[in-house]
Design an enzyme around this catalytic site. Structure first.
Site, PDB file in Angstrom:
ATOM      1  N   SER A 238       0.847  -1.189   0.000  1.00 48.76           N
ATOM      2  CA  SER A 238       0.000   0.000   0.000  1.00 48.76           C
ATOM      3  C   SER A 238       0.881   1.238   0.000  1.00 48.76           C
ATOM      4  CB  SER A 238      -0.894   0.011   1.234  1.00 48.76           C
ATOM      5  OG  SER A 238      -0.116   0.340   2.372  1.00 48.76           O
ATOM      6  N   LYS A 239       0.220   2.389   0.048  1.00 54.59           N
ATOM      7  CA  LYS A 239       0.951   3.654   0.011  1.00 54.59           C
ATOM      8  C   LYS A 239       1.993   3.758   1.117  1.00 54.59           C
ATOM      9  CE  LYS A 239      -2.255   6.797  -2.191  1.00 54.59           C
ATOM     10  NZ  LYS A 239      -3.360   7.648  -1.867  1.00 54.59           N
ATOM     11  N   ARG A 240       1.712   3.112   2.230  1.00 48.74           N
ATOM     12  CA  ARG A 240       2.661   3.149   3.350  1.00 48.74           C
ATOM     13  C   ARG A 240       4.048   2.688   2.924  1.00 48.74           C
ATOM     14  NH1 ARG A 240       1.977  -0.759   6.546  1.00 48.74           N
ATOM     15  NH2 ARG A 240       0.231  -1.638   5.401  1.00 48.74           N
ATOM     16  N   HIS A 241       4.095   1.811   1.914  1.00 47.72           N
ATOM     17  CA  HIS A 241       5.384   1.272   1.497  1.00 47.72           C
ATOM     18  C   HIS A 241       6.103   2.173   0.496  1.00 47.72           C
ATOM     19  CE1 HIS A 241       3.067  -2.298   2.835  1.00 47.72           C
ATOM     20  NE2 HIS A 241       4.191  -2.533   3.449  1.00 47.72           N
ATOM     21  N   GLY A 242       5.597   3.366   0.315  1.00 52.65           N
ATOM     22  CA  GLY A 242       6.248   4.269  -0.632  1.00 52.65           C
ATOM     23  C   GLY A 242       5.507   4.247  -1.961  1.00 52.65           C
TER      24      GLY A 242
END
Ligand code: GLU
Length: 470
Positions: A238-242
């Site tokens: 997800s976006k959390r991973h960049g």
């Protein structure tokens, strides 16, 4: 019968890595089998869909080079067709009107949960004929009551679901609009899709869709559910991973070839081979060699692939991608060496195109100041004599070739009786602003004579000023 695959994104955001991989698998499989690849935009959720997202998806597909043979089709333009099919199912007694209110359905679910049962619609309007004339209704599909649905999934293998587990799904809402499962079924049927390749978040929808297809007398396609992609922490990517949007990878300086190669290996393998050209993939790709387990994203590997393609793709090819980055940085390339020449000397020295631009600025524009540490170390009083001599020797040149430049630098070092380092490093800092560059002769050749001479003169001034200020 020819093979037809499709990619059917919902335009509710950019094209993300997971979607791109699904698209790639569908595209590859169609290409390999000499079939057709269709692009279908599933934009029926009007609140969450946007033209911006459609554009982002098309841009991502284009950048990756995944051309479609048909489409893009837009589901919002096909409502008449969906309505016809719903009416047909209703007329044939394969669907029915359900007049339950939201409260009634909620109460049904609560009672089931309280009794320890799995909550589902209980079919209370399935066989009723006492229809009120003034109440809103939804239309539900009459799911078979008995038997099992068998998916012979081309990736996951055999999956069985008992019809008793499935309730009568809503296919049209009270305002008459069709629901997701209905539109997918109608489109897969009418578009002659033979192979549905999609993320395994849809595996629960598949038995329902197969039942509706069967009720319509449609040929049921093959299904291949691709496992999800995890971040490096084992959680769903997800976006959390960049960066998860495909175009973000372009912005970050990756080549489409690297991302394609990376994505295909994320869920598919061929022995222990890591590098695949697109032609090779079209030959070798097969759904049966796709992993059943989720794969974890690994940025280091993507960087490694990017470096590989930077080194091995023809410079002319890389140039089209690099030109975009140069333009982003407002670098005027008409005012410097050919991009392909810069690629030839820099591609091996960087990990990304973004970095390539950063280390190549001095070919296209003058730098405002020397890098502090490089200048401190190399633009000192002792460098004045060698730089002045190199300046004189280079000024003499009538032909600005790497050979001639090379000879003049050597001649300067010889005349002073010093090693190349004493001349080379000050010269490098003088003309590039910093301590890192390709070989000096090519670097100077690409920078051009006028700029080279002017920059050496500036460096000499800098040395003088520094001495005065000391
Ligand atoms: N529109 C769905 C999605 O973006 C895909 C539907 C399908 O592939 O069947 O998740």
């Amino acid at each position: 019968m020819s093979l037809v695959t499709r990619f059917a994104p919902s335009p509710t955001g950019y094209l993300h890595v997971g979607g791109a991989r699904t698209a790639l698998f569908s595209w590859l499989y169609a290409r390999k089998m000499g079939g057709k690849f269709i692009l279908r935009i599933e934009d029926t959720d009007l609140e969450r869909s946007s033209q911006e997202s459609v554009d982002a998806i098309l841009e991502g597909m284009h950048w990756l080079g995944l051309a479609h043979d048909e489409g893009p089709y837009y589901q919002t333009k096909r409502f008449d067709l969906y309505k016809e099919v719903v009416a047909q199912l209703l007329a044939e007694g394969k669907a029915y009107k359900c007049f339950c209110t939201v409260e009634e359905v909620d109460a049904m679910r609560e009672a089931q949960t309280a009794a320890g049962e799995k909550p589902k619609y209980n079919g209370m309007w399935r066989d009723r004929t006492d229809h009120p004339s003034d109440k809103p209704y939804v239309i539900r599909f009459k799911n078979p009551l008995d038997g099992v649905v068998v998916i012979n999934d081309l990736i996951k293998g055999r999956i069985e679901i008992a019809n008793a587990e499935l309730d009568d799904l809503i296919i049209a809402r009270s305002d008459g609009t069709p629901t997701y499962n209905l539109t997918v079924v109608v489109d897969d049927w009418k578009m002659g899709i033979t192979h549905v390749i999609r993320g395994d978040d849809h595996v629960n929808n598949t038995p329902r869709q197969m039942n509706i297809l069967a009720a319509l007398g449609a040929t049921i396609p093959e299904y291949a559910h691709v496992p999800m992609i995890l971040g490096d922490d084992g959680k769903r990517l997800s976006k959390r991973h960049g960066a998860v949007g495909v175009m973000q990878y372009r912005d970050n300086g990756f080549l489409p070839e690297a991302l394609i190669n990376y994505l295909v290996r994320l869920g598919w393998s061929h022995g222990d081979q890591e590098i695949f050209s697109l032609d090779e993939l079209v030959q070798l790709f097969d759904l049966s060699a796709c992993n059943r387990a989720p794969s974890a994203f690994n940025t280091d590997k993507l960087i490694w692939l990017n470096q590989h393609y930077l080194k091995t793709l023809p410079p002319e090819h890389i140039a089209t991608q690099l030109a975009w980055h140069l333009a982003q940085q407002q670098l005027d390339v008409s005012n410097g060496p050919a991009i392909t020449e810069v690629i030839k000397v820099q591609a091996e020295r960087v990990k990304t195109l973004k970095e390539l631009v950063e280390v190549s600025r001095y070919f296209y524009e003058d730098f405002a100041e020397f890098e502090e540490n490089a200048a401190k170390k190399h633009l000192r009083g002792v460098a004045a004599e060698p730089l002045a001599l190199v300046l004189a020797k280079l000024t003499e040149l009538t032909e600005w070739t790497t050979d001639a430049i090379h000879q003049q630098i050597n001649a300067a070092a010889d005349a002073l009786g010093v090693g190349m380092g004493k001349v080379g490093m000050p010269l490098r800092v003088a003309v590039t602003g910093g301590g890192n560059s390709p070989a000096l002769d090519v670097t100077l050749q690409l920078i051009g004579k006028t700029r080279t001479l002017a920059r050496i003169a500036l460096a000499l001034e800098y040395i003088t000023q520094r001495a005065e200020n000391a």
